[in-house]
Write an enzyme that holds these catalytic residues in place. Structure first.
Site, PDB file in Angstrom:
ATOM      1  N   ASP A 275       0.855  -1.188   0.000  1.00  0.00           N
ATOM      2  CA  ASP A 275       0.000   0.000   0.000  1.00  0.00           C
ATOM      3  C   ASP A 275       0.888   1.234   0.000  1.00  0.00           C
ATOM      4  O   ASP A 275       1.968   1.245   0.603  1.00  0.00           O
ATOM      5  CB  ASP A 275      -0.930   0.036   1.213  1.00  0.00           C
ATOM      6  CG  ASP A 275      -1.934   1.180   1.113  1.00  0.00           C
ATOM      7  OD1 ASP A 275      -2.856   1.088   0.272  1.00  0.00           O
ATOM      8  OD2 ASP A 275      -1.789   2.175   1.850  1.00  0.00           O
TER       9      ASP A 275
ATOM     10  N   ASP B  19      -3.357  -0.314   6.245  1.00  0.00           N
ATOM     11  CA  ASP B  19      -4.120  -0.787   5.090  1.00  0.00           C
ATOM     12  C   ASP B  19      -3.591  -2.123   4.571  1.00  0.00           C
ATOM     13  O   ASP B  19      -4.366  -2.963   4.097  1.00  0.00           O
ATOM     14  CB  ASP B  19      -4.098   0.260   3.979  1.00  0.00           C
ATOM     15  CG  ASP B  19      -5.011   1.439   4.272  1.00  0.00           C
ATOM     16  OD1 ASP B  19      -5.846   1.332   5.194  1.00  0.00           O
ATOM     17  OD2 ASP B  19      -4.893   2.472   3.592  1.00  0.00           O
TER      18      ASP B  19
ATOM     19  N   TYR C 101      -3.854   2.726  -9.202  1.00  0.00           N
ATOM     20  CA  TYR C 101      -3.139   3.675  -8.346  1.00  0.00           C
ATOM     21  C   TYR C 101      -1.747   3.190  -7.926  1.00  0.00           C
ATOM     22  O   TYR C 101      -0.740   3.710  -8.386  1.00  0.00           O
ATOM     23  CB  TYR C 101      -3.976   4.017  -7.107  1.00  0.00           C
ATOM     24  CG  TYR C 101      -3.470   5.247  -6.395  1.00  0.00           C
ATOM     25  CD1 TYR C 101      -3.813   6.515  -6.843  1.00  0.00           C
ATOM     26  CD2 TYR C 101      -2.634   5.145  -5.280  1.00  0.00           C
ATOM     27  CE1 TYR C 101      -3.331   7.658  -6.215  1.00  0.00           C
ATOM     28  CE2 TYR C 101      -2.147   6.277  -4.644  1.00  0.00           C
ATOM     29  CZ  TYR C 101      -2.498   7.528  -5.111  1.00  0.00           C
ATOM     30  OH  TYR C 101      -2.013   8.652  -4.488  1.00  0.00           O
TER      31      TYR C 101
ATOM     32  N   GLU D  41       0.831   5.598   0.487  1.00  0.00           N
ATOM     33  CA  GLU D  41       0.175   6.866   0.775  1.00  0.00           C
ATOM     34  C   GLU D  41       0.933   7.923  -0.010  1.00  0.00           C
ATOM     35  O   GLU D  41       2.164   7.876  -0.110  1.00  0.00           O
ATOM     36  CB  GLU D  41       0.193   7.180   2.273  1.00  0.00           C
ATOM     37  CG  GLU D  41      -0.478   6.120   3.149  1.00  0.00           C
ATOM     38  CD  GLU D  41      -1.957   5.916   2.846  1.00  0.00           C
ATOM     39  OE1 GLU D  41      -2.593   6.851   2.298  1.00  0.00           O
ATOM     40  OE2 GLU D  41      -2.479   4.831   3.150  1.00  0.00           O
ATOM     41  N   ALA D  42       0.200   8.861  -0.600  1.00  0.00           N
ATOM     42  CA  ALA D  42       0.830   9.797  -1.529  1.00  0.00           C
ATOM     43  C   ALA D  42       0.227  11.184  -1.376  1.00  0.00           C
ATOM     44  O   ALA D  42      -0.667  11.417  -0.554  1.00  0.00           O
ATOM     45  CB  ALA D  42       0.685   9.290  -2.963  1.00  0.00           C
TER      46      ALA D  42
ATOM     47  N   HIS E 214      -5.821   4.160   6.371  1.00  0.00           N
ATOM     48  CA  HIS E 214      -5.113   5.237   5.683  1.00  0.00           C
ATOM     49  C   HIS E 214      -3.727   5.509   6.251  1.00  0.00           C
ATOM     50  O   HIS E 214      -3.158   6.574   6.016  1.00  0.00           O
ATOM     51  CB  HIS E 214      -5.953   6.520   5.645  1.00  0.00           C
ATOM     52  CG  HIS E 214      -7.244   6.332   4.911  1.00  0.00           C
ATOM     53  ND1 HIS E 214      -7.296   5.991   3.572  1.00  0.00           N
ATOM     54  CD2 HIS E 214      -8.538   6.405   5.332  1.00  0.00           C
ATOM     55  CE1 HIS E 214      -8.566   5.885   3.202  1.00  0.00           C
ATOM     56  NE2 HIS E 214      -9.323   6.116   4.246  1.00  0.00           N
TER      57      HIS E 214
END
Length: 236
Positions: free
Chosen positions: A14, A193, A122, A16-17, A188
């Protein structure tokens, strides 16, 4: 079309961006859990019979400070900001990150299957962008599985495309609640996640393993999310 190689290790991923795809985002956090196929074929349970994470499990979580600013929404959702990452002395996605990722993956028995939820839209394209910017590559036999279309496809096959099936939500939180009647923890954050994703996979492991064996996509076929600007070399 030939079948993908049978993966021996599944690496749950996973990111996060800084924002959504139309914002040309950059990675700010990445988490990977590497699980051998045998652990997915024989899920572990606690004394109450509840699924638990495999005891043999490699983890990697890294935070990095992107050059692009976070959108307000991305910062709110992830709890990350350029200021907090800079304050903690985090560099961006650079050669050191690539070498760490490659070292982590090299410890796993191949072939490797990367697994992400909404990965084709994504996580995989964004990771491809960051790697391409540095001229870096993953092992040639790496394949990818996106659990979002996989679970939709499996449910469609079971329900024969009924209208009720089409109304289901396939967000990680909705799937976790549907399967475990509970809310996922640490949503998140990249590691939270991935934890949720792995438990969801374990709940449907026989079907998802079969899906991966037949329909996983070669990493070589993943296109970058956007054309990255020239960045530092892998020596950075």
């Amino acid at each position: 079309m030939s079948e993908p190689p049978r993966a021996e290790t599944f690496v749950f991923l996973d990111l996060e961006a800084t924002g959504l795809p139309n914002m040309d985002p950059e990675i700010a956090e990445i988490s990977l859990f590497a699980v051998h196929r045998s652990s997915l074929e024989n899920p572990e349970r606690d004394d109450s019979g509840s699924l638990v994470l495999p005891r043999v499990l490699d983890k990697l979580t890294l935070c990095m400070c992107p050059e692009r600013p976070f959108t307000a929404k991305a910062s709110e959702i992830t709890g990350l900001s350029s200021e907090s990452l800079m304050h903690c002395g985090k560099a961006g996605f650079n050669g050191a990150v690539v070498r760490t990722l490659q070292g982590f993956l090299s410890r796993q028995e191949g072939p490797i299957c990367l697994v992400a939820h909404n990965g084709f839209d994504y996580d995989f394209p964004l990771l491809c962008t960051e790697l391409q910017r540095l001229g870096a590559h993953l092992p040639q036999d790496t394949v990818c599985l996106d659990t979002l279309p996989a679970l939709r496809g499996l449910d469609r096959a079971h329900s024969h495309g009924t209208r009720a099936q089409g109304r289901k939500s396939y967000s990680l939180a909705s799937l976790f609640h549907r399967y475990f009647q509970a809310e996922p923890s640490a949503a998140h954050s990249a590691e939270g996640d991935v934890h949720t994703l792995l438990l969801i996979f374990l709940h449907r492991a026989p079907e998802l393993l079969a899906w991966a064996d037949e329909q996983a996509r070669s990493w070589a076929h993943i296109e970058p999310m956007y054309v990255p600007p020239d960045g530092p070399s892998l020596e950075a």
